[in-house]
Design an enzyme around this catalytic site. Structure first.
Site, PDB file in Angstrom:
ATOM      1  N   HIS A 118       0.821  -1.206   0.000  1.00 13.32           N
ATOM      2  CA  HIS A 118       0.000   0.000   0.000  1.00 13.32           C
ATOM      3  C   HIS A 118       0.866   1.272   0.000  1.00 13.32           C
ATOM      4  CE1 HIS A 118      -3.340   2.390   2.360  1.00 13.32           C
ATOM      5  NE2 HIS A 118      -3.164   2.847   1.139  1.00 13.32           N
TER       6      HIS A 118
ATOM      7  N   GLU B  31       2.281   1.674  -3.330  1.00 14.60           N
ATOM      8  CA  GLU B  31       1.266   2.212  -4.247  1.00 14.60           C
ATOM      9  C   GLU B  31       1.254   3.748  -4.179  1.00 14.60           C
ATOM     10  OE1 GLU B  31      -2.930   3.644  -3.594  1.00 14.60           O
ATOM     11  OE2 GLU B  31      -2.913   1.523  -2.996  1.00 14.60           O
ATOM     12  N   HIS B  32       1.310   4.273  -2.947  1.00 12.53           N
ATOM     13  CA  HIS B  32       1.330   5.734  -2.795  1.00 12.53           C
ATOM     14  C   HIS B  32       2.635   6.339  -3.315  1.00 12.53           C
ATOM     15  CE1 HIS B  32      -2.058   6.869   0.111  1.00 12.53           C
ATOM     16  NE2 HIS B  32      -2.245   5.588  -0.134  1.00 12.53           N
TER      17      HIS B  32
ATOM     18  N   GLU C  15      -4.224   7.092   7.193  1.00 15.31           N
ATOM     19  CA  GLU C  15      -5.323   6.461   6.452  1.00 15.31           C
ATOM     20  C   GLU C  15      -5.726   5.163   7.150  1.00 15.31           C
ATOM     21  OE1 GLU C  15      -4.284   5.467   2.394  1.00 15.31           O
ATOM     22  OE2 GLU C  15      -6.088   4.260   2.138  1.00 15.31           O
TER      23      GLU C  15
HETATM   24 ZN   LIG Z   1      -4.072   4.628   0.446  1.00 13.07          ZN
END
Ligand SMILES: [Zn+2]
Length: 997
Positions: free
Chosen positions: A83, A86-87, A184
């Site tokens: 994740h 991904e960012h 998040e």
């Molecule tokens: Zn995210």
């Protein structure tokens, strides 16, 4: 350029030479490509010869082209590496070395969709656009980001996690953890439902990749290092691990060339596989602790579920059969589990993980309840087992089965606006696990095959025997509510920070301070984004789309808006009933009333029977409250109910009859079912606050400013959450039934209704007849008048500034600031819309997301509501963010706006205006709000004209002036313990009516 044209429903060959030498078609059972007639598409499956990269191309006459690149990224820990990668991938690449090219492209493109996400086993980067040049631009940026990202340490610290002092300038203030993904996931874990689902799944799949949280568990995220991130990228973001998807009417050849070039430096490697071996553990029981929910009674706070291991995801037909089985078992009031568990009022609703989960290599199905008392768990478990046993003997009622299959077919006929992306979603999980994605496109084949299997007998009974009666792998998971849970999380976080800091010497801490200052300086730096491709205003069409409608009449006097177009054999009905009389006391009942219409059943039949008919003949019937503001006057609103349905043309008559039956004959005296409904709605709505708190904060702030927002707050805001939780506590619901009957009298009235029908040329007459018939029998209250006064009186409304805080048991916050401006037709409206688009990427995104560490934030302007608003999402520092909102106004007033900033802001506006609509939505702006094609065209032309000084003028006039302050409200929804230093200036609004929780 050859565009795969559709002729007579059949797709012609895209071209004979689409396959470049480096890509070859994948042949399976002799099928190189597949024409899927009912979806009007042709699918091609290709493989890159050197690296093995896979590609699925879908040629279809649809200008909303879509593209995606994805990689297998199953994690082996809960640090959230996939994740965070991904960012970080989107934070700059070799060819586009700018900070955050992804967000920068949002305003240099007219994309209809841009996103990235991390699923259990893979990460995907999809986008969609209707503009060919834009498609090429975005493809270039995405491919470079995926294969050649910079992955700088500073990006990792910004997006992942970092130690930082509470007050970054003060070397004595205490340390904390910041980072976009860190926050998040803290937000995601504070949602009690998703926490429950995640923990139950981890316990269900021990020893596999699914025992880890692919998004990242906040307590493990700080274990991740920058080096590990870089290594994960090297190992996973490789063409041999990649799946490329493209869709639409653009030619494939140039795309193949671009991808071939982007992966030129890669050789083949062994692709990553998903390590997946579930070792059946028989029956396992696990109990853990979680947070308390602030709605619902204190003694019913437990959540529990039973999960069963089901089929291998790669068995596509079995997966399809299981999803139908799951729907029949669980969904709707006639479903056996619903009757056994929900109707018994044992819990407040299904547990968050209830349902079939075809997202893991070995799929599972879970059934459970939330809001249940500990002592009832055993009984609930017994009911679940009994229900499976009964279904195992009797199967399901045949009419319900037919309705479920009809629903699948209708859903595929309905022309959705984002068809390309939804196809991608439906094939992705299987494809990443090695299934030929084309298999998923043969929907009719799958339905036909399932139907014949069912015909040959005992299909669903077989499923029960295979997976549920003697399950070799079954988990009973219980989560008990602990009032101290939130505090323990805080304590654990503090300990983690202490350990981290203690493990570092003074030198290292100084280094971290220095890095943080560098990061802050870099974030504040104005950078040159000239390297990024961009559209210009000359790429924007001068004329917007038009959706011609004709006006007619039905049943003598009821207005009908006709839209005749290609609808794939489907008719769409929409009705609005304007409520002209004043009934402010009834208004909060509207959401419950709307849901009750499809939940309680009628005088003649119970809901189970009606529901089956609805499923057999329509794509569903839905009712919702309706509010819209006059285009020329913010003080005037129209309020009432809006409802609609759609169906295949052969079912037109039945659809209208069913709608009428619900309108006329709903049995509001059914208090047993009403109780279940109130409980489910109350829980769902509370959970929605954790998920979309920014929208609730915006409504709360806006509620003191305009009649529409006041009404929205009452219908969909914190007040409604409070209202429902109050109803959920009532011992006697008879008075509520009486209220609903009153609403029914007031709302359904032939004299205040208008309708819209979207259909094919050939089905106009059938619709007209059915509509006339429905109207002839539509209620017309004997004492009704047509007095011009809306339900929520606009004329007496006075806007006033307010500061509202709504405390909740969350570890995260949402802030909003709203300003009343001007109505849709006012000349300043377009300027305000451009201003919001300019503020978000150029100032607010940087300050709120990068600096304050919130997951998101920005400004939006709703022209139809006349409301300008700022918001933040999952925000650790809402008060700092509110100060940022004010600073944004100072910033724009003192900033020299560049040509590019202005053009990008306008491009974003046009991107929104040109968002493709589904067939059902075409012409609806006129029907619901009176916005005609000509008005939209006029407005479109005004956007081209907006100047830099216009933006300063409106910023000054509506956001900065003393007069503006009188029309500005702020709201914060969030942590109970939030330090509200200026608390005396805030009004506190609690979500619960009683203080017992
Ligand atoms: Zn995210």
């Amino acid at each position: 350029m050859h565009r795969g044209a559709i002729q007579g429903g059949r797709m012609l060959h895209v071209t004979g030479s689409i396959v470049r030498p480096s890509f070859s078609r994948i042949s399976q059972r002799g099928v190189l490509s597949k024409t899927v007639g009912e979806l009007k598409l042709r699918a091609f499956r290709l493989k890159h010869q050197r690296t093995g990269a896979e590609w699925l191309h879908i040629a279809r006459e649809d200008s909303n082209n879509a593209f995606s690149i994805g990689f297998t990224t199953s994690p082996s820990d809960s640090t959230g590496v996939a994740h965070i990668l991904e960012h970080t991938t989107l934070c700059g690449s070799v060819r586009y070395p700018v900070r955050d090219p992804f967000f920068k492209m949002l305003s240099r493109s007219m994309s209809t969709y841009m996103n990235a996400w991390t699923a259990h086993d893979y990460t995907q980067y999809p986008f969609a656009t209707q503009n060919a040049k834009d498609y090429e631009n975005l493809q270039g940026v995405y491919l470079d980001a995926a294969f050649r990202p910079l992955l700088r340490e500073a990006d990792f610290r910004q997006e992942g996690w970092r130690l930082e002092r509470g007050d970054s300038g003060d070397s004595t203030s205490s340390w904390g953890i910041k980072g976009v993904v860190y926050n998040e996931m803290k937000g995601a874990f504070s949602d009690a439902g998703s926490l429950f689902a995640t923990r139950a799944e981890q316990q269900f799949f021990p020893g596999t990749t699914y025992a880890h949280v692919s998004g990242g568990d906040p307590q493990f995220i700080p274990d991740l290092t920058h080096e590990q991130l870089v290594e994960f990228h090297r190992a996973r973001y490789h063409p041999s691990n990649a799946r490329v998807y493209s869709y639409g009417d653009l030619p494939l050849g140039p795309q193949l060339a671009r991808v071939d070039k982007a992966i030129a430096q890669f050789e083949r490697m062994q692709p990553a596989t998903v390590p997946m071996e579930v070792r059946p553990f028989g029956l396992r029981k696990v109990t853990e602790f979680g947070p308390v929910e602030s709605v619902g009674s204190p003694d019913k706070q437990t959540k529990f579920s039973v999960s069963y291991l089901t089929n291998d995801l790669r068995d596509v037909q079995e997966t399809f059969g299981m999803s139908i089985f799951s729907g029949l078992l669980l969904n709707g009031t006639s479903a056996p589990m619903h009757q056994a568990l929900i109707d018994s009022h044992m819990g407040s609703g299904y547990s968050a993980n209830t349902g079939y989960a075809p997202f893991t290599r070995q799929t599972s199905l879970a059934v459970g309840l939330q809001g249940i008392a500990d002592k009832d768990i055993e009984l609930a478990e017994k009911r679940i087992a009994e229900t499976f046993a009964r279904v195992g003997e009797e199967g399901f009622e045949r009419r319900r089965v037919d309705a479920a299959l009809a629903g699948v077919e209708l859903a595929y006929k309905h022309r959705a606006a984002d068809f390309g992306l939804s196809l991608m979603r439906s094939v992705s999980t299987g494809w990443f696990h090695g299934v030929d994605p084309i298999t998923y496109l043969r929907v009719s084949d799958a339905v036909a095959q399932l139907r014949s299997t069912i015909d040959s007998g005992k299909f669903f009974e077989g499923i029960v025997n295979r997976y549920f009666t003697q399950s070799p792998h079954q988990l009973r998971y219980v989560m008990l509510a602990d009032p101290a849970y939130g505090q323990q999380l805080d304590t654990r976080e503090n300990e983690l920070i202490q350990t981290k800091v203690a493990g570092l010497g003074r030198r290292e801490l100084e280094k971290i301070d220095a890095k943080n200052s560098e990061l802050a300086a870099e974030q504040a730096k104005k950078e040159d984004v000239g390297a990024l491709p961009t559209l210009t205003l000359s790429d924007v069409a001068e004329r917007g789309q038009r959706h011609a409608v004709d006006m007619g009449v039905a049943g003598d006097s009821v207005p009908v808006q006709w839209r005749t177009t290609t609808t794939n054999g489907i008719s769409y009905l929409r009705v609005i009933n304007d409520v002209r009389e004043k009934h402010p006391d009834l208004w909060p009942y509207m959401p419950l009333f709307c849901e009750a219409l499809t939940y309680l059943g009628t005088q003649k039949r119970d809901m189970a029977q009606i529901e089956t008919d609805i499923g057999l003949h329509t794509g569903g019937i839905s009712f919702s409250p309706f509010v819209t503001t006059d285009l020329g006057n913010l003080g005037h609103i129209e309020a009432g109910i809006s409802f609609g349905s759609h169906c295949l043309d052969q079912h037109i008559a039945s659809m209208y009859e069913l709608v009428l039956e619900l309108v006329r004959e709903t049995n509001f005296s059914n208090t047993g079912r009403l109780r279940a409904l109130v409980s489910v709605m109350s829980t769902n709505m509370f959970n929605e606050v954790a998920d979309s708190g920014h929208a609730f904060a915006r409504r709360l702030a806006g509620s003191t400013l305009t009649p529409e927002l006041q009404a929205s707050e009452s219908l969909r805001g914190i007040s409604q959450v409070r209202f429902l939780s109050g109803l959920a506590r009532l011992k006697d619901l008879e008075p509520v039934s009486e209220r609903l009957r009153q609403v029914q009298e007031v709302v359904f009235n032939r004299l205040t209704m208008r309708t819209a029908v979207t259909t094919n040329q050939g089905s106009i007459d059938t619709n007209q007849q059915a509509l006339d018939g429905m109207i002839a029998n539509y209620p017309q209250p004997s004492n009704s008048t047509t007095a011009e006064s809306p339900a929520v009186s606009g004329s007496k409304f006075t806007a006033e500034a307010a500061r509202v805080f709504c405390p909740l048991p969350f570890a995260t916050n949402y802030a909003a600031q709203a300003v009343r401006t001007v109505p849709y037709t006012h000349a300043d409206s377009v300027r305000l819309q451009v201003l919001a688009k300019l503020l978000t990427p150029n100032y607010l995104h940087r300050e709120i997301r990068e600096r304050n560490g919130a997951y998101g934030g920005g400004a939006v302007y709703s022209a139809a509501q006349g409301l300008f608003s700022f918001f933040s999402y999952r925000d650790p520092q809402p008060l700092a963010t509110i100060a940022t909102f004010d600073k944004a106004v100072d910033w724009i007033l003192n900033h020299t706006i560049s040509d590019r900033e202005l053009d990008e802001a306008k491009l974003s506006v046009f991107g929104d205006l040109d968002t493709p609509l589904s067939v059902a939505d075409e012409g609806m702006a006129y029907f619901t709000a009176g916005i005609s094609d000509d008005m939209r065209q006029e407005r479109r032309e005004q956007f081209f004209e907006v100047t830099k000084s216009d933006l300063k003028d409106v910023a000054n006039k509506y956001l900065a002036s003393d007069e503006a302050k009188k029309h500005t409200s702020v709201a914060v929804i969030g942590e109970e313990g939030l330090d509200m230093t200026e608390i005396s200036r805030w009004r506190i609004t609690n979500i619960c009516t009683s203080s017992s929780v």
